[in-house]
Write a protein that holds these residues in place. Structure first.
Motif, PDB file in Angstrom:
ATOM      1  N   GLY A  69       0.806  -1.220   0.000  1.00  0.00           N
ATOM      2  CA  GLY A  69       0.000   0.000   0.000  1.00  0.00           C
ATOM      3  C   GLY A  69       0.836   1.266   0.000  1.00  0.00           C
ATOM      4  N   MET A  70       0.223   2.384  -0.414  1.00  0.00           N
ATOM      5  CA  MET A  70       0.920   3.664  -0.501  1.00  0.00           C
ATOM      6  C   MET A  70       1.342   4.182   0.874  1.00  0.00           C
ATOM      7  N   HIS A  71       0.675   3.739   1.933  1.00  0.00           N
ATOM      8  CA  HIS A  71       0.999   4.232   3.270  1.00  0.00           C
ATOM      9  C   HIS A  71       2.364   3.720   3.746  1.00  0.00           C
ATOM     10  N   LYS A  73       6.418   2.747   3.440  1.00  0.00           N
ATOM     11  CA  LYS A  73       7.585   3.439   2.879  1.00  0.00           C
ATOM     12  C   LYS A  73       8.485   2.422   2.172  1.00  0.00           C
ATOM     13  N   ALA A  74       9.379   2.940   1.331  1.00  0.00           N
ATOM     14  CA  ALA A  74      10.256   2.060   0.554  1.00  0.00           C
ATOM     15  C   ALA A  74      11.200   1.251   1.449  1.00  0.00           C
ATOM     16  N   ASP A  75      11.462   1.741   2.679  1.00  0.00           N
ATOM     17  CA  ASP A  75      12.341   1.009   3.595  1.00  0.00           C
ATOM     18  C   ASP A  75      11.559   0.230   4.652  1.00  0.00           C
ATOM     19  N   ASN A  76      10.285  -0.035   4.383  1.00  0.00           N
ATOM     20  CA  ASN A  76       9.452  -0.788   5.323  1.00  0.00           C
ATOM     21  C   ASN A  76      10.092  -2.158   5.611  1.00  0.00           C
ATOM     22  N   PRO A 167       4.873   2.780  -3.106  1.00  0.00           N
ATOM     23  CA  PRO A 167       6.122   3.474  -2.771  1.00  0.00           C
ATOM     24  C   PRO A 167       7.300   3.083  -3.658  1.00  0.00           C
ATOM     25  N   ILE A 168       7.210   1.934  -4.324  1.00  0.00           N
ATOM     26  CA  ILE A 168       8.313   1.508  -5.201  1.00  0.00           C
ATOM     27  C   ILE A 168       7.888   1.477  -6.670  1.00  0.00           C
ATOM     28  N   ASP A 169       6.696   1.996  -6.964  1.00  0.00           N
ATOM     29  CA  ASP A 169       6.200   2.025  -8.339  1.00  0.00           C
ATOM     30  C   ASP A 169       5.524   3.374  -8.591  1.00  0.00           C
TER      31      ASP A 169
END
Length: 453
Positions: A69-71, A73-76, A167-169
């Motif tokens: 999901g957009m919520h 972050k890329a470093d999740n 977050p990665i697209d």
């Protein structure tokens, strides 16, 4: 199939999770916080995470798909673990496409009106007992969930959002659906944090038109000059079908639509909504609904949640709330309400809440948007500006942007609420436009003010 949702609590994400659970999939998920109504709805189906937060240990090799999901972050931490294990990671729109790639995909796009048009189509299908899969951005009367996925239905109706996929697209969501049947309602610059120029924003719609499958079709609002030119210039081998606002009139607060079978009173109102209706009619006809059957069904359509939604009515007063926040929608909504209740004083209140609307450079796009209101109020929170790391904006900048000398501006929720509660609502229409809630305004209180008149 085992599917894990990273950021399961979002409005779209939790509805997709519920749809997959209903389909028989094993669904798990995580989120750092989950608000209502997502929380209760997930809990009712046993899908609410035991604890809030991110737990990499939840990510195991037996997971068939990750929906990101957009919520997040890329470093999740859960995303990093998924990447380490080489699991298949989908954005929300990618997963919807995977679920619908063997169906006829109907995608409704445009800067404004897409939720309403999608809702109209689903209302008509529901009225005539036509079962279709769908994804819509608002809760609808008669529909338990906002996403439905089956193995058997031929059609899926998708609201096509132009915002980022994950977050990665960074691709806009509606680029990933590859529609067989498409609609574009209009183009008005939005999401300036992602599309800093109008031309960049426009390019996303060109890509969308070119993504329609060969031999497919697009219906488009020919009253939007940029949209008309964009569609007509496309070299994609598709059918191009224009639509426009139908004839109508307003009599004693009732909108009456002119149809081939005669006059038809409808629940919705406003030129922009009737333009949406014309687009929805085309799509329903593509899906096998006769024109007469469409009109029979649409007469009872009351609108999507938060889209010109009537929240209270007294003997000489009425209150509406609307999701309007972009300049074009604010102007269209204000004009629509004034046209519908032209003999009443219109008090229009706009909250500047989104990244775009709080951007000092973008503010000038609001010039004249509240001119149809007899009394115009703008509310914004300086704290929201800080949170979004934007330049400070002043009351003077806002007044200058709207070019309205009598514009009333509030920056504190309590001051705004005090202003409203001291109003005499006799012979008055209240219009509340925001994608937020004015710093915690209690809409039930408003109902009391209106109904007591």
């Amino acid at each position: 199939m085992n599917v894990h949702f990273i950021a399961i609590g979002g409005a779209a994400m939790h509805n997709l999770a519920l749809a997959l659970h209903h389909k028989g999939y094993t669904v798990t998920g995580s989120d750092d916080t989950i608000f209502e109504p997502s929380k209760s709805r997930l809990e009712a189906k046993g899908l609410l995470p035991d604890n809030f937060g991110w737990f990499p240990e939840k990510i195991t090799p037996n997971i068939d798909a990750i929906v990101l999901g957009m919520h997040a972050k890329a470093d999740n931490p859960e995303l990093l673990k998924s990447q380490e294990l080489g699991l298949k990671i989908y954005s929300y729109p990618e997963f919807l496409y995977e679920q619908s790639k063997h169906k006829t995909r109907v995608v409704i796009g445009g800067s404004h009106g897409k939720t309403t048009i999608t809702s109209m189509i689903l209302h008509v299908m529901h009225y005539h007992d036509r079962d279709v899969d769908y994804m819509v951005g608002a809760q609808l009367e008669g529909f338990e969930v906002m996403v439905r996925l089956t193995e058997d239905n031929d059609f899926i109706v998708l609201e096509g959002d132009e915002y980022l996929s994950s977050p990665i697209d960074p691709r806009p969501k509606f680029h990933l659906y590859k529609p067989n049947i498409a609609l574009l309602s209009g183009i008005a610059w939005d999401h300036i944090n992602v599309f800093p120029t109008y031309e960049t924003y426009l390019e996303q719609f060109r890509i969308f038109v070119d993504s329609i499958v060969s031999g497919g079709s697009i219906n488009y609002n020919e009253e939007d000059e940029d949209l008309r030119r964009l569609v007509e210039d496309s070299e994609n081998t598709i059918r191009k079908l224009a639509y426009h606002t139908p004839e109508y009139r307003v009599e004693n607060g009732q909108t009456v639509l002119s149809t081939p079978e005669g006059d038809l009173p409808v629940e919705i109102f406003g030129r922009h909504n009737l333009n949406n209706l014309a687009g929805a009619k085309w799509i329903c006809q593509h899906m096998g609904i006769d024109e007469d059957d469409f009109y029979e069904a649409i007469a009872s359509f009351k609108g999507a949640s938060k889209r010109l939604e009537k929240i209270a009515e007294g003997s000489t007063s009425v209150a509406y709330k609307d999701f309007a926040h972009s300049p074009s929608k604010v102007q269209a909504t204000t004009q629509a309400v004034k046209e519908q209740f032209k003999d009443r004083i219109l008090l229009a209140c706009l909250e500047l809440h989104t990244y775009s609307s709080l951007n000092a450079e973008f503010l000038k796009e609001y010039k004249g948007t509240l001119d149809a209101a007899d009394i115009a109020v703008v509310f914004y929170s300086p704290h929201a500006v800080e949170i979004k790391n934007l330049e400070k904006i002043t009351k003077t900048q806002i007044a200058t942007a709207f070019e309205r000398e009598d514009l009333i501006i509030y920056t504190h929720p309590e001051d705004f609420k005090s202003y409203l509660c001291t109003q005499d609502f006799h012979n008055k229409t209240l219009l509340l436009m925001s994608s937020g809630n004015y710093g915690g305004l209690d809409f039930d209180e408003i109902k009391g003010w209106i109904t007591s008149v």
